[in-house]
Scaffold this active site. Structure first.
Site, mmCIF file in Angstrom:
data_model
loop_
_atom_site.group_PDB
_atom_site.id
_atom_site.type_symbol
_atom_site.label_atom_id
_atom_site.label_comp_id
_atom_site.label_asym_id
_atom_site.label_seq_id
_atom_site.Cartn_x
_atom_site.Cartn_y
_atom_site.Cartn_z
ATOM 1 N N ASP A 147 46.997 -0.725 44.711
ATOM 2 C CA ASP A 147 46.307 0.408 44.301
ATOM 3 C C ASP A 147 45.341 0.653 45.272
ATOM 4 O OD1 ASP A 147 47.352 0.949 41.486
ATOM 5 O OD2 ASP A 147 45.481 0.049 40.373
ATOM 6 N N ASP A 195 41.692 -9.531 30.951
ATOM 7 C CA ASP A 195 42.480 -10.895 31.063
ATOM 8 C C ASP A 195 41.933 -11.721 29.515
ATOM 9 O OD1 ASP A 195 39.892 -11.186 31.568
ATOM 10 O OD2 ASP A 195 40.392 -12.159 33.655
#
EC number: 2.4.1.32
Length: 570
Positions: A157, A310
């Site tokens: 990214d 997460d």
């Protein structure tokens, strides 16, 4: 003449003052204000502080109970040798298939063993990781696993075009060596890391994979990582996640990294071990773990609603009935943030995100029908409320506000067990994670109290969903940057060089133009001054005996406030 004129003016003023209908008596006004302040103090301030004392003591006892429980579980695990491979089935991949083949046909046995290896996807999300991008790519491409049974996926990214070019060339280099590596980019950074991971699962080649190993850009797994972790997933269909331990390559770089090592060693050696052993649940650490793709899909996939994607995935997976296992014997090398600025951003994300996630999921957890009542209580109370809310709030409220304020209020008495005994036991329970740093315990506690100011602000931001609740700042990694030698002409310019090509790429000047007042952290300085003033008041008037703690704690706030912690970035 001037003196007589002045005397006439004074006499006129006195005459007019005497003719006022209401004479202002300043002493009486001061007395009234003092009485009002005393009444407000007795009616509002003292009861409020007493309530904070009671709440703080209650939360401290909760934290103590949780630490003692974790210690007892880990002691039992070690005493009875309840290692993961004794609680779950574990066999080397391919061993059973090779043994089942004819001993006379060695070639067919090897083919059968290779075919037994499941297809594994290795994901490496990146964002402008100039200093460390080679570490994770090189380590992932060196994993011991059949080359036709693994796909390395680099999710870049990066917005820095130079870095993007470097990462792509690194992938092409390994591709030329026969490694099945994919370099993937997308048109935007929507969802940040969660968005990149989600997008990475949409590629056609991922459909052939059963498991995903995830590594951040600074993580370097050993070559046998998959051989030691994937068997838990292959032989135990109820397991969704295998989490391994982080090991830090720069723990001795400075005091800041030593303090982080102490905190994270306790987290991995004790908290993760206890959660895995008793509840088969713990928070996924976002890297150095292996997921079953079916479990990710069952939980609803990656979501970018918080900055802890997460933990979000882990909670949703456990609510679907999946189990997790922590394998502490497998260690993955990584880098700790060594600048205080990077550490503050990381701690904001780690404190704000869980609080925000708890707010979003507290009702869903209680209403869940797929997990046991005790697992829901553990998730709601132990994991979230005590671990992510109470621990982040009571540290500042109690040690940095209630105790200093109690010095100014003689009516407030804090029991000795709440000031000395309970905090000491909590500290000792956490300090056992890193015995080699035991001599730093007092400094570590003082630093953790300073950081509690930042963490409580982040936790409140997460609960209220205000301000920087969804702010995502990638933790800065320095790699070998601190070892870069200055230019011969004495300038601070640093050339970005590909060490393998040994020819400069696009030179990039990094100039430190930070204004001196931008380096300071004024909230820490303010709190430090207030605590030190409370210490002086205790010495001179209150005589409660808190002044030693107040002086050193206030000094710790000032040291951090003036940015004398961590290393200076190059």
């Amino acid at each position: 003449m001037s003196s007589s004129g002045g005397g006439g003016v004074a006499e006129e003023v006195a005459r007019l003052w005497g003719e006022l209908p209401v004479r202002v008596v300043w002493a009486a006004v001061a007395a009234q204000w003092a009485a009002a302040a005393a009444a407000a103090r007795a009616a509002v301030v003292v009861p409020a502080v007493r309530a904070l004392v009671a709440v703080s003591l209650a939360m401290t006892v909760m934290i103590l109970a949780e630490k003692l429980f974790v210690a007892a579980v880990c002691l039992a695990v070690r005493a009875f040798r309840l290692r993961p491979d004794r609680r779950y089935k574990w066999l080397p991949i391919g061993a059973a298939a090779a043994a089942a083949s004819s001993e006379d046909d060695e070639e067919s046995g090897l083919v059968a063993a290779a075919a037994a290896f499941p297809m594994v996807l290795v994901q490496i999300p990146m964002f402008n990781e100039r200093e460390v991008y080679k570490l994770s790519i090189g380590a992932a491409c060196s994993l011991d696993w059949p080359s036709d049974r693994v796909v390395i996926q680099v999710l870049d990214d990066s917005t820095d075009l130079v870095v993007k070019d470097l990462v792509e060339k690194e992938c092409q280099k390994w591709q030329g060596k026969g490694v099945n590596i994919k370099y993937e980019v997308r048109g935007n950074r929507k969802g940040y890391k969660a968005g990149a991971l989600k997008e990475g699962l949409k590629h056609d080649y991922v459909k052939e994979c059963e498991y995903i190993a995830m590594f951040d850009a600074d993580f370097q797994p050993e070559s046998d990582f998959l051989l030691r972790t994937v068997p838990f997933l292959v032989h135990n269909s109820e397991i969704a996640l295998v989490q391994t331990r982080w090991k830090f390559v720069n723990a001795n770089e400075c005091l800041l990294t030593r303090f982080q090592e102490m905190s994270l060693d306790y987290h991995f050696k004790y908290e993760q071990e206890a959660g895995s052993s008793v509840y088969s649940f713990f928070g996924f650490n976002g890297t150095a773990g292996v997921w079953r793709i079916a479990a990710i899909d069952d939980a609803g996939g990656w979501k970018d609603r918080t900055t802890v994607e997460d933990m979000d995935l882990a909670v949703r997976a456990t609510l679907q009935g999946w189990k997790f296992v922590y394998v502490g014997d497998v260690k993955v090398k990584s880098e700790l943030p060594s600048t205080f600025k990077a550490y503050r951003f990381q701690q904001h994300r780690w404190s704000c995100g869980p609080a925000n996630l708890f707010k979003k999921m507290m009702v869903e957890i209680l209403e869940n029908k797929k997990v046991s009542f005790w697992n829901k209580i553990h998730l709601w109370y132990d994991f979230f409320f005590v671990g992510k809310i109470a621990a982040h709030t009571v540290t500042f409220i109690y040690y940095c506000f209630v105790i200093p304020v109690s010095v100014w209020l003689p009516e407030i008495e804090i029991p000795l067990w709440g000031v000395v005994y309970v905090p000491t036991v909590i500290t000792l329970c956490k300090a056992v994670g890193t015995p080699s740093s035991f001599h730093l315990v007092i400094l570590w506690v003082l630093f953790e109290n300073v950081m509690s100011l930042h963490r409580i602000k982040a936790a409140v931001t997460g609960i209220l969903e205000a301000g920087r609740v969804n702010e995502w700042v990638v933790t800065e990694k320095l790699g070998d940057a601190n070892k870069t030698k200055p230019d011969t002409n004495g300038s601070d310019a640093v050339k970005v060089i590909d060490v393998e090509l040994t020819t400069p790429l696009i030179p990039k000047l990094k100039k430190r133009r930070t204004r001196f007042w931008d380096k300071y952290h004024y909230s820490e300085i303010f709190v430090g001054i207030c605590i030190i003033l409370s210490g002086f008041y205790d010495v001179l008037y209150a005589k409660k005996g808190y002044y030693i703690f107040l002086f050193i704690q206030g000094l710790a706030f000032l040291i951090v406030g003036f940015d004398y912690i961590g290393v200076c970035p190059p």
